[in-house]
Design an enzyme around this catalytic site. Structure first.
Site, PDB file in Angstrom:
ATOM      1  N   SER A 121      33.558 -42.342 -11.325  1.00  0.00           N
ATOM      2  CA  SER A 121      34.977 -42.026 -11.178  1.00  0.00           C
ATOM      3  C   SER A 121      35.403 -42.076  -9.723  1.00  0.00           C
ATOM      4  O   SER A 121      36.578 -42.225  -9.425  1.00  0.00           O
ATOM      5  CB  SER A 121      35.261 -40.613 -11.665  1.00  0.00           C
ATOM      6  OG  SER A 121      35.108 -40.516 -13.038  1.00  0.00           O
ATOM      7  N   GLU A 173      39.269 -48.906 -17.212  1.00  0.00           N
ATOM      8  CA  GLU A 173      39.603 -49.556 -15.939  1.00  0.00           C
ATOM      9  C   GLU A 173      38.415 -50.429 -15.542  1.00  0.00           C
ATOM     10  O   GLU A 173      37.274 -49.960 -15.561  1.00  0.00           O
ATOM     11  CB  GLU A 173      39.851 -48.511 -14.843  1.00  0.00           C
ATOM     12  CG  GLU A 173      41.096 -47.675 -15.059  1.00  0.00           C
ATOM     13  CD  GLU A 173      41.300 -46.595 -13.994  1.00  0.00           C
ATOM     14  OE1 GLU A 173      42.453 -46.254 -13.713  1.00  0.00           O
ATOM     15  OE2 GLU A 173      40.294 -46.070 -13.448  1.00  0.00           O
TER      16      GLU A 173
HETATM   17  P1  NAI Z   1      26.876 -35.546 -17.636  1.00  0.00           P
HETATM   18  O1  NAI Z   1      26.350 -34.546 -16.679  1.00  0.00           O
HETATM   19  O2  NAI Z   1      27.459 -35.079 -18.929  1.00  0.00           O
HETATM   20  O3  NAI Z   1      25.689 -36.569 -18.005  1.00  0.00           O
HETATM   21  C1  NAI Z   1      24.870 -37.177 -17.064  1.00  0.00           C
HETATM   22  C2  NAI Z   1      23.549 -37.570 -17.751  1.00  0.00           C
HETATM   23  O4  NAI Z   1      22.806 -38.399 -16.835  1.00  0.00           O
HETATM   24  C3  NAI Z   1      22.663 -36.372 -18.093  1.00  0.00           C
HETATM   25  O5  NAI Z   1      22.251 -36.467 -19.439  1.00  0.00           O
HETATM   26  C4  NAI Z   1      21.452 -36.520 -17.153  1.00  0.00           C
HETATM   27  O6  NAI Z   1      20.252 -36.096 -17.730  1.00  0.00           O
HETATM   28  C5  NAI Z   1      21.445 -38.015 -16.909  1.00  0.00           C
HETATM   29  N1  NAI Z   1      20.809 -38.415 -15.649  1.00  0.00           N
HETATM   30  C6  NAI Z   1      20.933 -37.835 -14.440  1.00  0.00           C
HETATM   31  N2  NAI Z   1      20.200 -38.512 -13.534  1.00  0.00           N
HETATM   32  C7  NAI Z   1      19.618 -39.543 -14.197  1.00  0.00           C
HETATM   33  C8  NAI Z   1      18.761 -40.603 -13.798  1.00  0.00           C
HETATM   34  N3  NAI Z   1      18.349 -40.723 -12.549  1.00  0.00           N
HETATM   35  N4  NAI Z   1      18.363 -41.490 -14.738  1.00  0.00           N
HETATM   36  C9  NAI Z   1      18.784 -41.382 -16.015  1.00  0.00           C
HETATM   37  N5  NAI Z   1      19.590 -40.386 -16.449  1.00  0.00           N
HETATM   38  C10 NAI Z   1      20.011 -39.494 -15.537  1.00  0.00           C
HETATM   39  O7  NAI Z   1      27.900 -36.440 -16.811  1.00  0.00           O
HETATM   40  P2  NAI Z   1      29.209 -37.216 -17.327  1.00  0.00           P
HETATM   41  O8  NAI Z   1      30.380 -36.311 -17.320  1.00  0.00           O
HETATM   42  O9  NAI Z   1      28.863 -37.964 -18.552  1.00  0.00           O
HETATM   43  O10 NAI Z   1      29.446 -38.259 -16.117  1.00  0.00           O
HETATM   44  C11 NAI Z   1      28.627 -39.382 -15.936  1.00  0.00           C
HETATM   45  C12 NAI Z   1      29.333 -40.392 -15.029  1.00  0.00           C
HETATM   46  O11 NAI Z   1      30.585 -40.760 -15.610  1.00  0.00           O
HETATM   47  C13 NAI Z   1      29.655 -39.897 -13.620  1.00  0.00           C
HETATM   48  O12 NAI Z   1      29.519 -40.979 -12.733  1.00  0.00           O
HETATM   49  C14 NAI Z   1      31.113 -39.466 -13.738  1.00  0.00           C
HETATM   50  O13 NAI Z   1      31.785 -39.539 -12.510  1.00  0.00           O
HETATM   51  C15 NAI Z   1      31.648 -40.518 -14.693  1.00  0.00           C
HETATM   52  N6  NAI Z   1      32.832 -40.131 -15.469  1.00  0.00           N
HETATM   53  C16 NAI Z   1      32.975 -38.875 -16.016  1.00  0.00           C
HETATM   54  C17 NAI Z   1      34.107 -38.556 -16.767  1.00  0.00           C
HETATM   55  C18 NAI Z   1      34.252 -37.205 -17.407  1.00  0.00           C
HETATM   56  O14 NAI Z   1      35.384 -36.869 -17.804  1.00  0.00           O
HETATM   57  N7  NAI Z   1      33.209 -36.423 -17.543  1.00  0.00           N
HETATM   58  C19 NAI Z   1      35.192 -39.538 -16.978  1.00  0.00           C
HETATM   59  C20 NAI Z   1      34.897 -40.851 -16.451  1.00  0.00           C
HETATM   60  C21 NAI Z   1      33.794 -41.097 -15.692  1.00  0.00           C
END
Ligand code: NAI
Length: 391
Positions: free
Chosen positions: A116, A149
């Protein structure tokens, strides 16, 4: 085509559902077994609910679940045509992941990030074949929000952009292309919806319930700003604001507020903690708005012209096309109307006058009108040369 997804959290698990529903085999990867198990259980539950509601038959639902294969081994990605990364928002960690990925995938596999707030150029720079790296930014919840996007970095090849866009269009998403700049389209243009609403509250012009009422009832927004911040989470929303502000070299237009910072520090994160701007505990009653239409219209106008100003400036700076800026706000955050269309309806000169009045009152950079609005108003009023954005 097989598609890989790295990170099985909120976004990764939602994107996996979208991709599997489009018929692809999905490799969902995470370092945490628990995250993979949770994602699978969530998917099964969602599919069961869709069957229950009659939206999907049992065989199709079973197919979706079967197509999402979980993995903790990068080698699973070897036959993927595209891999989308959705892990923790940390550049160093993401760079390492992209390097591990490049070691296993074929040379024409597209590598995408769902980030993001990080620059796609900086992620692409960690790869040997940077031309195949691109930003693909979904909105939460990914299966329900139509917008995606697509962000080419300066290194991204035109063919990568075309392939990625065609693929995601085929998933029945609404795609827009954004320049690789902080907040892309939505997270940049939407800032005043929160910031200006908080400012109006801080100045004592109205309470939160009244501001929410004005935006919803008079403006047609699906949720008021305070309700929406409580829904998103004050920690998440504050962090996006602070990140955008920092990334814009501290442009005061995006400055975060102490009101929201204190909410975050206090742990009043919103719905998820039972308390935010409003109290969500059982039996708590929500405050009543003061339904004074004159005050309400003034609140709506102030927030709306600030939003229009952001949309106009994004257009002026070539962040996206006119059509894509309006689509992004209606399909990514459910705005009732595209902001540039709204500006035309309200009259560019009126919007400009509103912003100039605020600027005169406050003498703050925050209220400076985009030069595009000034040029458009002069063009419409005095037949000045048309700005480049007028076709
Ligand atoms: P989240 O914290 O729910 O999930 C992240 C996942 O990645 C976790 O399951 C974790 O175990 C895993 N992870 C962490 N390091 C890792 C690695 N080195 N290798 C493999 N898996 C790994 O996070 P979320 O909210 O899903 O966000 C993920 C991405 O999406 C971020 O870049 C965030 O900025 C982006 N994003 C988030 C939005 C939201 O509303 N939550 C909206 C749009 C984009």
């Amino acid at each position: 085509m097989e598609i890989g997804i790295i990170g099985a959290g909120t976004m990764g698990s939602g994107i996996a559902q979208v991709v599997a529903q489009a018929g692809h085999t999905v490799w969902l990867f995470d370092t945490q077994d628990a995250a993979l198990e949770k994602a699978q259980a969530k998917l099964k539950k969602i599919m069961a609910r869709l069957v229950e509601k009659g939206r999907l038959n049992q065989a199709d639902a079973d197919g979706v679940v079967a197509r999402v294969k979980t993995s903790t081994d990068y080698a699973s990605f070897k036959d993927c045509g595209m891999v989308i990364e959705a892990i923790v928002e940390n550049l160093d960690v993401k760079k390492k992941v992209f390097q591990s990925l490049e070691a296993v995938v074929s040379k024409d596999c597209i590598l995408a990030s769902n980030t993001s707030s990080l620059s796609i150029a900086s992620i692409a720079a960690s790869c040997e074949v940077a031309e195949r790296v691109i930003g693909i930014h979904f909105f939460n919840p990914a299966p329900l929000m139509p917008l995606v996007e697509i962000i080419p970095a300066v290194q991204t090849a035109d063919a990568t952009l075309k392939q990625a866009r065609d693929l995601i269009d085929a998933w029945k998403k609404v795609t827009v292309v954004a320049k690789d700049t902080p907040g892309f389209i939505v997270n940049r243009v939407a800032r005043p919806f929160y910031g200006e609403a908080i400012r109006i509250y801080e100045e004592g012009i109205a309470d939160m319930a009244t501001i929410d009422w004005a935006l919803k009832e008079l403006g047609g927004f699906r949720m008021g700003p305070f309700e929406l911040m409580d829904y998103i989470g004050n920690d998440v929303n504050y962090t996006v604001t602070e990140t955008v502000w920092t990334a814009f070299y501290y442009d005061s237009r995006y400055k975060p507020s102490f009101t929201q910072k204190r909410m975050m520090e206090a742990g009043y994160l919103g719905r998820k903690t039972g308390k935010g701007y409003y109290d969500y505990s059982e039996g708590a009653s929500l405050p009543e708005p003061d339904q004074n239409e004159v005050v309400g219209e003034a609140i709506l106008w102030r927030v709306l012209i600030m939003l229009i100003n952001e949309a106009a400036d994004a257009l002026h700076l070539g962040i996206a096309t006119k059509e894509d800026i309006d689509l992004a706000m209606t399909k990514g955050v459910n705005y009732p109307k595209g902001l540039l269309k709204w500006a035309d309806e309200k009259g560019i000169q009126n919007v400009l006058d509103g912003l100039d009045k605020l600027y005169m009152a406050y003498h703050e950079e925050r209220y400076r009108a985009s030069v595009l609005l000034r040029q458009m108003a002069a063009y419409q009023r005095d037949f000045y040369p048309a700005p480049k954005e007028v076709k």
